[in-house]
Scaffold this active site. Sequence first.
Site, short mmCIF file in Angstrom:
data_model
loop_
_atom_site.label_atom_id
_atom_site.label_comp_id
_atom_site.label_asym_id
_atom_site.label_seq_id
_atom_site.Cartn_x
_atom_site.Cartn_y
_atom_site.Cartn_z
N ASP A 32 59.04 11.91 -30.52
CA ASP A 32 58.63 13.08 -29.73
C ASP A 32 57.30 13.67 -30.22
O ASP A 32 57.20 14.89 -30.49
CB ASP A 32 59.72 14.18 -29.82
CG ASP A 32 61.13 13.66 -29.57
OD1 ASP A 32 61.29 12.81 -28.69
OD2 ASP A 32 62.06 14.12 -30.26
N GLU A 239 63.41 15.66 -19.15
CA GLU A 239 63.09 16.35 -20.42
C GLU A 239 61.64 16.03 -20.80
O GLU A 239 60.92 15.41 -20.05
CB GLU A 239 64.05 15.91 -21.53
CG GLU A 239 63.96 14.42 -21.87
CD GLU A 239 65.04 13.96 -22.85
OE1 GLU A 239 65.91 14.74 -23.26
OE2 GLU A 239 65.01 12.76 -23.20
O1 FUB Z 1 64.57 13.75 -30.18
C1 FUB Z 1 65.68 14.36 -29.58
C2 FUB Z 1 65.53 14.38 -28.09
O2 FUB Z 1 65.39 13.07 -27.59
C3 FUB Z 1 64.30 15.11 -27.61
O3 FUB Z 1 64.38 16.49 -27.67
C4 FUB Z 1 64.22 14.53 -26.25
O4 FUB Z 1 63.03 14.77 -25.57
C5 FUB Z 1 64.46 13.06 -26.53
O5 FUB Z 1 63.30 12.42 -26.96
#
Ligand code: FUB
Length: 340
Positions: A32, A239
């Site tokens: 991320d 997301e």
């Molecule tokens: O790294 C945990 C979660 O997985 C992140 O918050 C999301 O965007 C996904 O990458």
Amino acid sequence: TGAFSPGVCQNNAGGPGKPISQPLVTNIYTADPSAHVFNGRIYIYPSHDIEAGIPQNDNGDHFDMRDYHVLSMDRIGGKVTDHGVALDKKDVPWVGRQMWAPDAAYKNGKYYLYFPAKDKNDVFRIGVATSSSPTGPFKAEPKPIEGSYSIDPAVFTDTDGNSYMYFGGIWGGQLQRWQTGKYNPKDEYPKNEQPAISPKVVRLSKDMLSFAEPVRDVKILDKDGKPLLAGDNKRRFFEAAWLHKYNGKYYFSYSTGDTHFIAYATGNSPYGPFTYQGVILNPVVGWTNHHSIVEVNGKWYLFYHDSTQSGGKTHLRSVKVTELKYRPDGSIETITAYQK
Ligand code: FUB
């Protein structure tokens, strides 16, 4: 397929091919990546993936991260420094578990680290921590930001000095639980033919520590001006929001989650609406896809992650970087992170 299924590359049947980029660091797993240039140096604010031994499930419990490290380099391709622990779960009184994808910002001579985590009631909130240095250590505010919820904060500062936070993530990120504005612990989703759940945007206060106004929906429309639908899972928001500006236009990019693309939409205001344009990054090895886009010395770069280094383990990812190119009309060339 569960929300966080074992990592596989979805982009072809015969295996992903040779990665176009190598991990920026291999001493730890990182994911991320939110990249920024502060004072001419490149800083990356990633999640710090660990093997917590928690079995994989649809809530993403196996992503049980406990701290943040900051990475930096003086140029793309240069030596990468891991600056060690910048913020630890044990120093944030409100956090219960799961420190997920962070971002950072600079204002008023201070650096701000924004991070999502589950509180002691297992509800995702967004916290903020400050430091006089881009690499920390950061000191967290004692409580999460008032009115914050869900995951994946991304902070964009416009040329007029206003800063906005984009956030949200469905499924394990709990955004679906806030559709009425209040927390509903039941996971209810719109029907396929109804508008998809919108990511959120809010202007930050001058001191960068609170929301300056009520949270708004980020509307993502198709080319006919209609909202993307909940059943349109190849294009709708899941997301990993990010906002950047190029040639006066606002580019809102995000992950489509269960279809594994990084997609983008463009608009004329930081609040949107944004019109869907296409795919920036095809699926990578591992279930999640999450990125940032930043200009360094007149060239544009995509920071992303994949699970190649861990042999495909979805919760053990490594951050990478590659160049991002615009066509003359402002559209972005689609990147595939592997070559045949
Ligand atoms: O790294 C945990 C979660 O997985 C992140 O918050 C999301 O965007 C996904 O990458």
